[in-house]
Design an enzyme around this catalytic site. Sequence first.
Site, PDB file in Angstrom:
ATOM      1  N   GLY A  10      45.010  25.543  33.374  1.00  0.00           N
ATOM      2  CA  GLY A  10      43.926  26.266  32.725  1.00  0.00           C
ATOM      3  C   GLY A  10      44.169  26.391  31.231  1.00  0.00           C
ATOM      4  O   GLY A  10      45.218  25.988  30.707  1.00  0.00           O
ATOM      5  N   ASP A  42      48.625  27.627  46.820  1.00  0.00           N
ATOM      6  CA  ASP A  42      47.311  28.194  47.109  1.00  0.00           C
ATOM      7  C   ASP A  42      47.484  29.698  47.243  1.00  0.00           C
ATOM      8  O   ASP A  42      47.907  30.206  48.280  1.00  0.00           O
ATOM      9  CB  ASP A  42      46.753  27.599  48.402  1.00  0.00           C
ATOM     10  CG  ASP A  42      45.420  28.215  48.809  1.00  0.00           C
ATOM     11  OD1 ASP A  42      44.871  29.031  48.038  1.00  0.00           O
ATOM     12  OD2 ASP A  42      44.932  27.902  49.912  1.00  0.00           O
ATOM     13  N   ALA A  66      42.262  32.419  38.104  1.00  0.00           N
ATOM     14  CA  ALA A  66      41.098  33.286  38.266  1.00  0.00           C
ATOM     15  C   ALA A  66      39.879  32.438  38.578  1.00  0.00           C
ATOM     16  O   ALA A  66      39.755  31.310  38.097  1.00  0.00           O
ATOM     17  CB  ALA A  66      40.847  34.107  37.007  1.00  0.00           C
ATOM     18  N   THR A 107      40.885  41.364  32.851  1.00  0.00           N
ATOM     19  CA  THR A 107      39.692  41.149  32.037  1.00  0.00           C
ATOM     20  C   THR A 107      39.029  42.441  31.578  1.00  0.00           C
ATOM     21  O   THR A 107      39.156  43.491  32.228  1.00  0.00           O
ATOM     22  CB  THR A 107      38.665  40.329  32.848  1.00  0.00           C
ATOM     23  OG1 THR A 107      37.449  40.199  32.115  1.00  0.00           O
ATOM     24  CG2 THR A 107      38.349  41.017  34.172  1.00  0.00           C
ATOM     25  N   ASP A 108      38.284  42.335  30.482  1.00  0.00           N
ATOM     26  CA  ASP A 108      37.442  43.427  29.991  1.00  0.00           C
ATOM     27  C   ASP A 108      36.273  43.714  30.938  1.00  0.00           C
ATOM     28  O   ASP A 108      35.657  44.786  30.866  1.00  0.00           O
ATOM     29  CB  ASP A 108      36.910  43.078  28.603  1.00  0.00           C
ATOM     30  CG  ASP A 108      36.192  41.734  28.563  1.00  0.00           C
ATOM     31  OD1 ASP A 108      36.634  40.801  29.239  1.00  0.00           O
ATOM     32  OD2 ASP A 108      35.184  41.619  27.825  1.00  0.00           O
ATOM     33  N   TYR A 131      32.575  39.397  39.630  1.00  0.00           N
ATOM     34  CA  TYR A 131      33.791  38.989  38.937  1.00  0.00           C
ATOM     35  C   TYR A 131      34.618  40.207  38.542  1.00  0.00           C
ATOM     36  O   TYR A 131      35.817  40.277  38.830  1.00  0.00           O
ATOM     37  CB  TYR A 131      33.426  38.170  37.700  1.00  0.00           C
ATOM     38  CG  TYR A 131      34.607  37.870  36.796  1.00  0.00           C
ATOM     39  CD1 TYR A 131      35.641  37.044  37.226  1.00  0.00           C
ATOM     40  CD2 TYR A 131      34.686  38.414  35.516  1.00  0.00           C
ATOM     41  CE1 TYR A 131      36.726  36.775  36.402  1.00  0.00           C
ATOM     42  CE2 TYR A 131      35.758  38.143  34.681  1.00  0.00           C
ATOM     43  CZ  TYR A 131      36.777  37.334  35.135  1.00  0.00           C
ATOM     44  OH  TYR A 131      37.853  37.066  34.324  1.00  0.00           O
ATOM     45  N   LYS A 135      38.295  41.293  40.101  1.00  0.00           N
ATOM     46  CA  LYS A 135      39.464  41.393  39.224  1.00  0.00           C
ATOM     47  C   LYS A 135      40.066  42.791  39.277  1.00  0.00           C
ATOM     48  O   LYS A 135      41.292  42.946  39.257  1.00  0.00           O
ATOM     49  CB  LYS A 135      39.084  41.023  37.791  1.00  0.00           C
ATOM     50  CG  LYS A 135      38.769  39.554  37.569  1.00  0.00           C
ATOM     51  CD  LYS A 135      39.970  38.654  37.804  1.00  0.00           C
ATOM     52  CE  LYS A 135      40.983  38.779  36.691  1.00  0.00           C
ATOM     53  NZ  LYS A 135      42.134  37.832  36.865  1.00  0.00           N
ATOM     54  N   TRP A 156      37.256  37.343  26.068  1.00  0.00           N
ATOM     55  CA  TRP A 156      36.608  36.310  25.257  1.00  0.00           C
ATOM     56  C   TRP A 156      37.611  35.244  24.801  1.00  0.00           C
ATOM     57  O   TRP A 156      37.741  34.938  23.626  1.00  0.00           O
ATOM     58  CB  TRP A 156      35.931  36.954  24.052  1.00  0.00           C
ATOM     59  CG  TRP A 156      34.740  37.808  24.384  1.00  0.00           C
ATOM     60  CD1 TRP A 156      34.405  38.306  25.613  1.00  0.00           C
ATOM     61  CD2 TRP A 156      33.725  38.271  23.472  1.00  0.00           C
ATOM     62  NE1 TRP A 156      33.258  39.055  25.525  1.00  0.00           N
ATOM     63  CE2 TRP A 156      32.811  39.058  24.231  1.00  0.00           C
ATOM     64  CE3 TRP A 156      33.517  38.122  22.116  1.00  0.00           C
ATOM     65  CZ2 TRP A 156      31.698  39.673  23.655  1.00  0.00           C
ATOM     66  CZ3 TRP A 156      32.404  38.739  21.534  1.00  0.00           C
ATOM     67  CH2 TRP A 156      31.509  39.498  22.296  1.00  0.00           C
TER      68      TRP A 156
END
Length: 291
Positions: A10, A42, A66, A107-108, A131, A135, A156
Amino acid sequence: MRILVIGSQGMLGRDLVNRFPNFSDSKFPCIEVVAANHKHIDITHGPNTSTFIAQIKPDVIVNCVAFADVDACETRISDAFAINADGAKNVALSGKETGAKIIHISTDYVFDGAKNGSYIETDKPNPLSIYGKSKLEGELAIQEISDNYAIIRTAWLYGLYKKNFVTTMLNLGRKNRSVSVVTDQCGCPTYTADLSYAIWNIISLDLRGLYHVTNDGTCSRYEWAKKIFALTGDQVSVLPVKTADYKRAAAVPRNASLNCAKYANASGHKMRLWQEALEEYLRQWNDSASN
């Protein structure tokens, strides 16, 4: 020190794999990085995760995996929770079995965006999207399972190795000479190279708990796009639109700004301004595109 990076192909994972060995010093003279992707592990399958991590015997596990297609998560709900929630849980359980420290990237989007001002770590999450909910469930699972973890909420992201907002703007702008960008979504653009250094700080200082880590400063997506073209010199019209005019499946937080003072105080490192990071990224992106 042996560091296992899961999600190594990623955007952030590739930066970590490339940069971690360069952070060696007198305290950590030998940093061995093991890169793992979906072909190796996995994380939605507990026994597979446990077996693989037991074989590697890492000191630190950085989980960059993610399902981050926010709109797709709204229809692929089981996949979102399998990867973002169950996957995080399986990694935490396996890390606890082997004694590895867990570094988990969050994440935000765990916030609803209704706050005036930047979110701190103790603010109550209230995700709007599948999402964000998946998370957050991953965060909670890690906190319940282990006390040897650092959860890093960021926002971002953009970097050299994957399509992102910056490259999308550049490609659309050069093709159409105009782009429409929302003015009422605010957040913190974050360069993966800078985040990689912050993650190393958290590892090397053995920081634990929950941290917000982004480049310094906030902007709207409209302001971000304007800055991109100002730095490149491309003559592109950036047209302001509202979120309500931009049809998408998932609801997103209008204010996703994260306060990173906790990380700065604990590490002694303040992330540079997002504008400075963006300028460096564009130089590197242009160099890589010309080679």
